[in-house]
Design a protein around this motif. Structure first.
Motif, PDB file in Angstrom:
ATOM      1  N   ASN A  86      -0.238 -11.865 -23.960  1.00  0.00           N
ATOM      2  CA  ASN A  86       0.940 -11.029 -24.212  1.00  0.00           C
ATOM      3  C   ASN A  86       0.813  -9.665 -23.537  1.00  0.00           C
ATOM      4  N   LEU A  87      -0.385  -9.086 -23.571  1.00  0.00           N
ATOM      5  CA  LEU A  87      -0.601  -7.796 -22.930  1.00  0.00           C
ATOM      6  C   LEU A  87      -0.433  -7.905 -21.414  1.00  0.00           C
ATOM      7  N   ASN A  88      -0.897  -9.021 -20.857  1.00  0.00           N
ATOM      8  CA  ASN A  88      -0.720  -9.220 -19.411  1.00  0.00           C
ATOM      9  C   ASN A  88       0.764  -9.328 -19.062  1.00  0.00           C
ATOM     10  N   SER A  89       1.527  -9.960 -19.960  1.00  0.00           N
ATOM     11  CA  SER A  89       2.976 -10.039 -19.740  1.00  0.00           C
ATOM     12  C   SER A  89       3.600  -8.644 -19.802  1.00  0.00           C
ATOM     13  N   ILE A  90       3.125  -7.846 -20.781  1.00  0.00           N
ATOM     14  CA  ILE A  90       3.620  -6.471 -20.888  1.00  0.00           C
ATOM     15  C   ILE A  90       3.186  -5.659 -19.681  1.00  0.00           C
ATOM     16  N   LEU A  91       1.929  -5.877 -19.238  1.00  0.00           N
ATOM     17  CA  LEU A  91       1.425  -5.175 -18.057  1.00  0.00           C
ATOM     18  C   LEU A  91       2.290  -5.490 -16.839  1.00  0.00           C
ATOM     19  N   LYS A  92       2.674  -6.758 -16.734  1.00  0.00           N
ATOM     20  CA  LYS A  92       3.533  -7.151 -15.616  1.00  0.00           C
ATOM     21  C   LYS A  92       4.863  -6.387 -15.659  1.00  0.00           C
ATOM     22  N   ASN A  93       5.419  -6.234 -16.875  1.00  0.00           N
ATOM     23  CA  ASN A  93       6.667  -5.480 -17.029  1.00  0.00           C
ATOM     24  C   ASN A  93       6.472  -4.010 -16.653  1.00  0.00           C
ATOM     25  N   VAL A  94       5.330  -3.448 -17.088  1.00  0.00           N
ATOM     26  CA  VAL A  94       5.054  -2.038 -16.780  1.00  0.00           C
ATOM     27  C   VAL A  94       4.870  -1.852 -15.282  1.00  0.00           C
ATOM     28  N   GLU A  95       4.201  -2.796 -14.645  1.00  0.00           N
ATOM     29  CA  GLU A  95       4.015  -2.710 -13.194  1.00  0.00           C
ATOM     30  C   GLU A  95       5.352  -2.820 -12.462  1.00  0.00           C
ATOM     31  N   GLU A  96       6.225  -3.675 -12.992  1.00  0.00           N
ATOM     32  CA  GLU A  96       7.572  -3.774 -12.415  1.00  0.00           C
ATOM     33  C   GLU A  96       8.323  -2.459 -12.584  1.00  0.00           C
ATOM     34  N   LEU A  97       8.148  -1.856 -13.807  1.00  0.00           N
ATOM     35  CA  LEU A  97       8.775  -0.567 -14.061  1.00  0.00           C
ATOM     36  C   LEU A  97       8.203   0.495 -13.123  1.00  0.00           C
ATOM     37  N   GLU A  98       6.883   0.437 -12.915  1.00  0.00           N
ATOM     38  CA  GLU A  98       6.231   1.405 -12.030  1.00  0.00           C
ATOM     39  C   GLU A  98       6.803   1.307 -10.613  1.00  0.00           C
ATOM     40  N   GLU A  99       6.973   0.077 -10.157  1.00  0.00           N
ATOM     41  CA  GLU A  99       7.520  -0.107  -8.808  1.00  0.00           C
ATOM     42  C   GLU A  99       8.950   0.416  -8.721  1.00  0.00           C
ATOM     43  N   THR A 100       9.727   0.166  -9.776  1.00  0.00           N
ATOM     44  CA  THR A 100      11.110   0.646  -9.800  1.00  0.00           C
ATOM     45  C   THR A 100      11.167   2.171  -9.768  1.00  0.00           C
ATOM     46  N   VAL A 101      10.362   2.783 -10.636  1.00  0.00           N
ATOM     47  CA  VAL A 101      10.343   4.250 -10.709  1.00  0.00           C
ATOM     48  C   VAL A 101       9.871   4.825  -9.382  1.00  0.00           C
ATOM     49  N   SER A 102       8.859   4.200  -8.790  1.00  0.00           N
ATOM     50  CA  SER A 102       8.347   4.686  -7.506  1.00  0.00           C
ATOM     51  C   SER A 102       9.441   4.662  -6.439  1.00  0.00           C
ATOM     52  N   ASN A 103      10.214   3.583  -6.433  1.00  0.00           N
ATOM     53  CA  ASN A 103      11.318   3.495  -5.467  1.00  0.00           C
ATOM     54  C   ASN A 103      12.383   4.550  -5.743  1.00  0.00           C
ATOM     55  N   MET A 104      12.645   4.781  -7.040  1.00  0.00           N
ATOM     56  CA  MET A 104      13.656   5.773  -7.399  1.00  0.00           C
ATOM     57  C   MET A 104      13.189   7.177  -7.044  1.00  0.00           C
TER      58      MET A 104
END
Length: 473
Positions: free
Chosen positions: A206-224
């Motif tokens: 479950n944490l790895n799934s959450i980590l994946k979401n956070v990494e996706e969020l990180e990529e989004t924020v980085s692009n923004m």
């Protein structure tokens, strides 16, 4: 070359490890290998030997006794000759006595009347009787070999031996219950550890799934940030959250490794992986009375009560007579096994011993045994009520945890959907990164609470199974 291959083949089991170990296989390894279980099994064997020892006293004792002696002590030498059936009048000192009589005959010159008169003289009689017999007082040293078989058997001891046999038998049963309790505890710890590993694995997933979401969020924020729609501080906040999730994953893995080490200790073999289970432990289904009947502590208390019942009988036997029989057969000579049959002898007898007074010690012991028996009856009732209360508390706790688990499962789904919603709205510029990360934290907290509650609920079920001795007998 062949010797080297053989040596390698023989050494392979020493380096074997358990991979993809199932729960059933783990439990069997505990039964076979666990050191504490082995120690408890050896205690059972010792109690069995004590029972055989107690029963053995009923059959008496048969001894072969061989004495090899040499002495010049007058009493010993005379006794040796009597036991060897070789005593003569010379051994009594008759040679010195006859010498005195011969001297009197010489003084009488063959006159029988004078001889009679001399022998009637008190002075002559005293002189003859006071003569120290040389052969009797100063015998030559003599060897003495005595071989005999002795058998002693109790005929009646007031029921003591039978009671001791029954007591040691019940103590053996108590020892088996103690061993079963140790085994149950180790099986309980094994199942608990096994399920904990599975829960930790699920938590890591479950944490790895959450980590994946956070990494996706990180990529989004980085692009923004690159496009000027977000600030660097937003990206830093996301990266901090990512670090927190990685820290939790690392901590969970360390806890999993520690659980594997403990599981390896329990099965006395190295375990590197197990077959994970995702479902929770099923609740035992049986009536309250059956749970109490299966409890090992209550069974031990009942056996302890039976022991105190027998102990009363043992103390009561002190007021009764004790009767034993004795038989002995053997032979003696100055040469080992010489003329055994010609010089053999036997002795048989029966002894009755009945204590009439010993300062009321036996009465005090008897009263003490009765008090101990009454105390044990109260302890049995106390054990029943205490364990019944313990079972009720555990069942209540399990039901409460099950309700919490159902609620938390829904909460996990809800917090995940809320996070996804906030994440989508953040990408549209309708939410701050702070709001998104708060919802992410709420999801993590919900997952953590669910895992913790499932962990607590499973432990309570295992604790209940341990108390009611479920599925082990």
């Amino acid at each position: 070359m062949k010797k080297s291959l053989l040596a390698m083949a023989l050494s392979l089991p020493l380096f074997a490890v358990q991979q993809n170990l199932s729960l059933g296989e783990a439990l069997e390894l505990v039964k076979q290998n666990n050191l504490e279980v082995k120690v408890a099994s050896q205690d059972v064997l010792m109690k069995e030997m004590e029972h055989q020892e107690a029963v053995g006293y009923n059959y008496g004792r048969l001894d072969l006794v061989v004495n090899a002696l040499r002495s010049n002590d007058a009493g010993n030498v005379f006794g040796f000759k009597l036991q060897s059936r070789e005593a003569t009048f010379r051994d009594f000192g008759f040679s010195d006595f006859l010498g005195g009589v011969g001297q009197a005959l010489g003084m009488a010159n063959g006159d029988f009347g004078m001889f009679t008169q001399m022998m009637s003289d008190p002075a002559m009689q005293n002189r003859l009787l006071d003569t120290a017999p040389e052969d009797l007082n100063y015998p030559d040293a003599r060897n003495h070999f005595q071989e005999k078989i002795q058998y002693m058997v109790p005929l009646y001891v007031g029921g003591k031996l039978q009671a001791y046999g029954e007591i040691t038998d019940k103590m053996t049963t108590i020892s088996r219950l103690d061993r079963q309790k140790v085994l149950n505890q180790k099986l309980f710890e094994t199942r608990k550890t096994y399920y904990n590993i599975s829960l930790v694995e699920n938590f890591i997933k479950n944490l790895n799934s959450i980590l994946k979401n956070v990494e996706e969020l990180e990529e989004t924020v980085s692009n923004m940030v690159d496009e000027g729609y977000a600030l660097d501080i937003d990206l830093l906040q996301v990266q901090t959250k990512k670090a927190d999730v990685l820290r939790m994953i690392n901590q969970a893995k360390l806890n999993r490794d520690l659980a594997y080490q403990y599981l390896s200790f329990l099965v006395d073999d190295e375990v590197v992986s197990v077959v994970n289970v995702d479902n929770d432990v099923p609740m035992p289904k049986m009536r309250k009375e059956e749970m109490l009947d299966r409890n090992l502590d209550i069974q031990k208390a009942h056996k302890g009560l039976e022991v105190t019942d027998l102990a009363i009988g043992v103390e009561r036997a002190n007021f009764l007579p004790q009767i034993g029989a004795f038989a002995e057969y053997g032979s003696a000579d100055d040469t080992f096994l010489n003329d055994f049959a010609d010089k053999d002898a036997y002795t048989v007898g029966v002894q009755l011993k009945w204590n009439l007074f010993n300062g009321f010690v036996d009465k005090s012991k008897y009263e003490k045994a009765k008090i101990q028996n009454m105390k044990m009856k109260h302890q049995v009732e106390l054990a029943k009520k205490g364990i019944a209360l313990q079972i009720d508390k555990i069942i209540t706790s399990i039901r409460s945890k099950e309700y919490d688990i159902n609620s938390l499962r829904k909460k996990v789904k809800f917090t995940h959907r809320v996070y996804e919603n906030y994440y989508s709205r953040y990408k549209e510029g309708l939410m701050s990164i702070n709001d998104v990360l708060i919802k992410n934290s709420e999801e993590i907290q919900a997952v953590l609470s669910l895992v913790k509650t499932r962990f607590e609920r499973n432990n309570k079920v295992f604790e209940l199974e341990n108390i009611i001795n479920k599925g082990i007998l």
